[in-house]
Scaffold this motif. Sequence first.
Motif, PDB file in Angstrom:
ATOM      1  N   GLU A   1       0.824  -1.209   0.000  1.00 32.52           N
ATOM      2  CA  GLU A   1       0.000   0.000   0.000  1.00 32.52           C
ATOM      3  C   GLU A   1       0.857   1.258   0.000  1.00 32.52           C
ATOM      4  OE1 GLU A   1      -2.699  -0.102   3.232  1.00 32.52           O
ATOM      5  OE2 GLU A   1      -3.783  -1.878   2.535  1.00 32.52           O
ATOM      6  N   GLN A   2       1.996   1.207   0.684  1.00 32.36           N
ATOM      7  CA  GLN A   2       2.877   2.381   0.762  1.00 32.36           C
ATOM      8  C   GLN A   2       3.516   2.715  -0.585  1.00 32.36           C
ATOM      9  OE1 GLN A   2       5.875   1.820   3.751  1.00 32.36           O
ATOM     10  NE2 GLN A   2       4.394   1.508   5.411  1.00 32.36           N
ATOM     11  N   GLY A   3       3.674   1.703  -1.418  1.00 30.84           N
ATOM     12  CA  GLY A   3       4.441   1.917  -2.645  1.00 30.84           C
ATOM     13  C   GLY A   3       5.921   1.835  -2.321  1.00 30.84           C
ATOM     14  N   GLY A   4       6.759   2.557  -3.037  1.00 31.42           N
ATOM     15  CA  GLY A   4       8.178   2.569  -2.747  1.00 31.42           C
ATOM     16  C   GLY A   4       8.905   1.367  -3.324  1.00 31.42           C
ATOM     17  N   LEU A   5      10.081   1.060  -2.756  1.00 29.34           N
ATOM     18  CA  LEU A   5      10.979   0.064  -3.314  1.00 29.34           C
ATOM     19  C   LEU A   5      10.376  -1.340  -3.283  1.00 29.34           C
ATOM     20  CD1 LEU A   5      13.718  -0.647  -4.517  1.00 29.34           C
ATOM     21  CD2 LEU A   5      14.649  -0.782  -2.194  1.00 29.34           C
ATOM     22  N   TYR A   6       9.700  -1.723  -2.189  1.00 28.85           N
ATOM     23  CA  TYR A   6       9.145  -3.071  -2.090  1.00 28.85           C
ATOM     24  C   TYR A   6       8.124  -3.309  -3.209  1.00 28.85           C
ATOM     25  CZ  TYR A   6       6.516  -7.085  -0.398  1.00 28.85           C
ATOM     26  OH  TYR A   6       5.891  -8.303  -0.303  1.00 28.85           O
ATOM     27  N   ARG A   7       7.231  -2.374  -3.366  1.00 32.40           N
ATOM     28  CA  ARG A   7       6.213  -2.533  -4.409  1.00 32.40           C
ATOM     29  C   ARG A   7       6.853  -2.580  -5.795  1.00 32.40           C
ATOM     30  NH1 ARG A   7       0.693   1.114  -4.922  1.00 32.40           N
ATOM     31  NH2 ARG A   7      -0.060   0.233  -6.893  1.00 32.40           N
ATOM     32  N   ARG A   8       7.843  -1.768  -5.995  1.00 35.27           N
ATOM     33  CA  ARG A   8       8.534  -1.747  -7.302  1.00 35.27           C
ATOM     34  C   ARG A   8       9.212  -3.094  -7.565  1.00 35.27           C
ATOM     35  NH1 ARG A   8      13.754  -0.030  -8.831  1.00 35.27           N
ATOM     36  NH2 ARG A   8      13.884   0.568 -11.034  1.00 35.27           N
ATOM     37  N   MET A   9       9.824  -3.705  -6.529  1.00 33.89           N
ATOM     38  CA  MET A   9      10.468  -5.002  -6.693  1.00 33.89           C
ATOM     39  C   MET A   9       9.445  -6.088  -7.018  1.00 33.89           C
ATOM     40  SD  MET A   9      13.340  -4.908  -3.648  1.00 33.89           S
ATOM     41  CE  MET A   9      14.019  -6.501  -4.096  1.00 33.89           C
ATOM     42  N   VAL A  10       8.274  -6.033  -6.383  1.00 34.34           N
ATOM     43  CA  VAL A  10       7.208  -7.001  -6.657  1.00 34.34           C
ATOM     44  C   VAL A  10       6.744  -6.872  -8.097  1.00 34.34           C
ATOM     45  CG1 VAL A  10       4.848  -7.669  -6.102  1.00 34.34           C
ATOM     46  CG2 VAL A  10       6.450  -7.145  -4.262  1.00 34.34           C
ATOM     47  N   GLU A  11       6.564  -5.640  -8.548  1.00 35.43           N
ATOM     48  CA  GLU A  11       6.090  -5.424  -9.917  1.00 35.43           C
ATOM     49  C   GLU A  11       7.122  -5.875 -10.941  1.00 35.43           C
ATOM     50  OE1 GLU A  11       5.257  -1.284  -9.851  1.00 35.43           O
ATOM     51  OE2 GLU A  11       3.267  -1.513  -8.921  1.00 35.43           O
ATOM     52  N   LEU A  12       8.396  -5.575 -10.666  1.00 30.42           N
ATOM     53  CA  LEU A  12       9.447  -5.979 -11.593  1.00 30.42           C
ATOM     54  C   LEU A  12       9.537  -7.490 -11.704  1.00 30.42           C
ATOM     55  CD1 LEU A  12      12.324  -3.452 -10.765  1.00 30.42           C
ATOM     56  CD2 LEU A  12      11.041  -3.624 -12.901  1.00 30.42           C
ATOM     57  N   GLN A  13       9.396  -8.195 -10.597  1.00 32.89           N
ATOM     58  CA  GLN A  13       9.464  -9.653 -10.649  1.00 32.89           C
ATOM     59  C   GLN A  13       8.234 -10.231 -11.356  1.00 32.89           C
ATOM     60  OE1 GLN A  13      10.683 -12.044  -7.440  1.00 32.89           O
ATOM     61  NE2 GLN A  13      12.638 -10.983  -7.197  1.00 32.89           N
ATOM     62  N   SER A  14       7.100  -9.572 -11.219  1.00 31.48           N
ATOM     63  CA  SER A  14       5.905 -10.030 -11.947  1.00 31.48           C
ATOM     64  C   SER A  14       6.112  -9.875 -13.447  1.00 31.48           C
ATOM     65  CB  SER A  14       4.681  -9.220 -11.502  1.00 31.48           C
ATOM     66  OG  SER A  14       4.423  -9.447 -10.134  1.00 31.48           O
ATOM     67  N   GLU A  15       6.727  -8.753 -13.846  1.00 25.76           N
ATOM     68  CA  GLU A  15       7.009  -8.541 -15.268  1.00 25.76           C
ATOM     69  C   GLU A  15       8.033  -9.555 -15.781  1.00 25.76           C
ATOM     70  OE1 GLU A  15       8.295  -4.563 -15.822  1.00 25.76           O
ATOM     71  OE2 GLU A  15       6.447  -3.663 -15.033  1.00 25.76           O
ATOM     72  N   SER A  16       9.074  -9.816 -14.984  1.00 24.79           N
ATOM     73  CA  SER A  16      10.116 -10.736 -15.444  1.00 24.79           C
ATOM     74  C   SER A  16       9.593 -12.151 -15.559  1.00 24.79           C
ATOM     75  CB  SER A  16      11.317 -10.707 -14.477  1.00 24.79           C
ATOM     76  OG  SER A  16      10.946 -11.210 -13.206  1.00 24.79           O
ATOM     77  N   ALA A  17       8.524 -12.483 -14.809  1.00 23.48           N
ATOM     78  CA  ALA A  17       7.940 -13.829 -14.897  1.00 23.48           C
ATOM     79  C   ALA A  17       7.316 -14.073 -16.260  1.00 23.48           C
ATOM     80  CB  ALA A  17       6.903 -14.022 -13.793  1.00 23.48           C
ATOM     81  N   GLN A  18       6.966 -12.982 -16.982  1.00 32.97           N
ATOM     82  CA  GLN A  18       6.359 -13.128 -18.299  1.00 32.97           C
ATOM     83  C   GLN A  18       7.394 -13.255 -19.416  1.00 32.97           C
ATOM     84  OE1 GLN A  18       3.063 -13.364 -18.195  1.00 32.97           O
ATOM     85  NE2 GLN A  18       3.245 -13.000 -15.969  1.00 32.97           N
ATOM     86  N   TRP A  19       8.684 -13.115 -19.051  1.00 39.21           N
ATOM     87  CA  TRP A  19       9.741 -13.140 -20.073  1.00 39.21           C
ATOM     88  C   TRP A  19       9.875 -14.529 -20.669  1.00 39.21           C
ATOM     89  CZ3 TRP A  19      14.555 -15.619 -20.456  1.00 39.21           C
ATOM     90  CH2 TRP A  19      15.405 -15.129 -21.454  1.00 39.21           C
ATOM     91  N   ARG A  20      10.063 -14.587 -21.994  1.00 38.27           N
ATOM     92  CA  ARG A  20      10.245 -15.862 -22.670  1.00 38.27           C
ATOM     93  C   ARG A  20      11.475 -15.788 -23.565  1.00 38.27           C
ATOM     94  NH1 ARG A  20       7.111 -16.747 -19.417  1.00 38.27           N
ATOM     95  NH2 ARG A  20       5.057 -17.764 -19.504  1.00 38.27           N
ATOM     96  N   LEU A  21      12.175 -16.897 -23.678  1.00 44.18           N
ATOM     97  CA  LEU A  21      13.332 -16.977 -24.564  1.00 44.18           C
ATOM     98  C   LEU A  21      12.846 -17.156 -25.999  1.00 44.18           C
ATOM     99  CD1 LEU A  21      16.452 -17.165 -24.706  1.00 44.18           C
ATOM    100  CD2 LEU A  21      16.199 -19.654 -24.568  1.00 44.18           C
ATOM    101  N   ARG A  22      13.216 -16.243 -26.888  1.00 45.22           N
ATOM    102  CA  ARG A  22      12.745 -16.300 -28.272  1.00 45.22           C
ATOM    103  C   ARG A  22      13.939 -16.488 -29.211  1.00 45.22           C
ATOM    104  NH1 ARG A  22       7.530 -14.501 -28.441  1.00 45.22           N
ATOM    105  NH2 ARG A  22       6.797 -13.335 -26.614  1.00 45.22           N
ATOM    106  N   GLY A  23      13.729 -17.259 -30.231  1.00 41.31           N
ATOM    107  CA  GLY A  23      14.775 -17.446 -31.225  1.00 41.31           C
ATOM    108  C   GLY A  23      14.821 -16.281 -32.199  1.00 41.31           C
ATOM    109  N   THR A  24      15.880 -16.196 -32.943  1.00 38.67           N
ATOM    110  CA  THR A  24      15.996 -15.124 -33.936  1.00 38.67           C
ATOM    111  C   THR A  24      15.147 -15.459 -35.151  1.00 38.67           C
ATOM    112  OG1 THR A  24      17.929 -16.208 -34.861  1.00 38.67           O
ATOM    113  CG2 THR A  24      18.304 -14.513 -33.192  1.00 38.67           C
ATOM    114  N   VAL A  25      14.642 -14.422 -35.802  1.00 42.22           N
ATOM    115  CA  VAL A  25      13.809 -14.613 -36.986  1.00 42.22           C
ATOM    116  C   VAL A  25      14.711 -14.688 -38.208  1.00 42.22           C
ATOM    117  CG1 VAL A  25      11.987 -13.618 -38.399  1.00 42.22           C
ATOM    118  CG2 VAL A  25      11.926 -13.373 -35.916  1.00 42.22           C
TER     119      VAL A  25
END
Length: 584
Positions: free
Chosen positions: A560-584
């Motif tokens: 609720e406060q925001g700040g560094l903890y919330r930012r770390m949670v959001e960044l890890q949520s985004e990184s969980a969506q990362w996928r390894l893609r081959g070159t086209v």
Amino acid sequence: MTKQLQHWFALSEKGARDLVKAVFWCFVCNLALMLPVGAVLFAAQHLLQCLETGGSPLEGFWIYTGFGLAVVVLLFALHWFQYASLYIATYRESASRRVSLAETLRKLPLSFFGNRDLSDLTSTMISDCSSLDQMFSHYVPQLFASLLSTLVIGVWMFACDWRMAAAVLWVVPVAVLLTAGSKKIQDSFGTQNILNKRAVADCIQEGLETVRDIRACGRENAYMEQLEEKLAAMEGSSIRSELATGVFVCSAQAFLRLGLATTVLTGGALLLSGELSFLFYLGFLFAAARLYDPLGLVLQNIAATFNAKLQIDRMRAILEQPVQEGAVEFTPRNYDIAFDHVSFAYGEGAGVLEDVSFTARQGEVTALIGPSGGGKSTACKLAARFWDVSGGRITLGGADISAVEPETLLKYYSMVFQDVVLFRDTVMENIRLGRRGASDEEVLAAARAANCNEFIQRLPQGYQTVIGENGSTLSGGERQRISIARALLKDAPIVLLDEATASLDVENESAVQAALSRLLRGKTVLVIAHRMRTVAGADHIVVLENGHVAQQGAPAELLEQGGLYRRMVELQSESAQWRLRGTV
């Protein structure tokens, strides 16, 4: 005297007393070796009298034979006492020296080890100690004993005839000064030789520890070239050190032999002038020949003592380090860990923690999170007094942990770190390390609770299987679970977790987390983690950034406060969506 010897040679009190005894027996033996000279002179005098008076040369044969046998028996007995005082006492002191070093190292804060090379400490414990064994069994006692015996024999010579005594002894102070005057040069070469030897040991140890990386990067040739350069430097410095010592010692010994020439010339002149009897002349020749041998050893021993002094200084640098001490008896009223305005820095470097305050309460999980380098691991280790804080204080149950003896304090802690240390021993004994004296049944129960039993049963000898160096025959997850089994066996009220599941695969992580849940029930838990989902269920979160407390509170409050903890949670949520893609 014993106090001074303790300081000079880094000896225990008993070792200093044994050194005095060794010097005494070496001194007595040196004097006793003059008895055969006396026996020969008495026999020669008797023979001359018989020739002058026309008596039988065999008269008194049995008396002199008995005297000779008595001298042999006496010399044997004296050398037996000398052997016991030199070698047996030396090796007892050697064991005491190593134990003393180990005890000091055991009580030193971990900051000491961060500033010293492991190979350097190993060299001090093994190589330097071995050199000192030889020093105290061959050099130092004989050095002092030879000086004393030379002084006594010199006084006797001057009492007999000061001219002959001067002819024999004038070379002694010159030879000693020539050797002693080379101390600075020998110290300089000796210090450089020690540094080069340490560089070689460092390079070899580094190669053994990183051999996989060296091969993976194709750096074998570069590594061998570097090692050969260091070996060549060590070889050169060893030759220069030995040459510097040899030049001065051999020069002094050669100069010492000039005393024989002056003894012969002076004695011959006095003999021809009738001012000296033939027997006295013969006695001085025998005494000079006998005297120069121990004096030659004195010169060697002085040089050897100079080199050993460098090793003693290295050893004293460890023994004189301030150790961590405190109360041996300690029972905290509870197991709350409180950081009260704590600051800490490694040596003279920049501060790692600055004005850090938080409380890890009994029965709760307190998580330390934040960017790398923020001081999380340092704070965790400070809580167990691996180091002492630079400012503020850390309390356990309201008592300052800096006033508690580290081993007493650590009885209340169990630790599970990312880097697990295992020993080349059986699986059973590696787990039993958690609590000395635990029965086999208790070890087995801890292993089952830590989900170890399944993989241990697959090993060739089960629990009696000897694992490789630092558990090299086991996987990361298996090593981690053995570490948790240790902690379960210890069953301490405080648990420190430092990235215990960071490098595990999904299957192993699940097994380790199940084992951890059993370990943490009802404990004071201080956990470090980078994965936000790992600490989502923590009771209290402390966010450390650049050595300061950026935020602290319950997970929901921090979101609720925001700040560094919330930012770390959001960044890890985004990184969980990362996928390894081959070159086209």
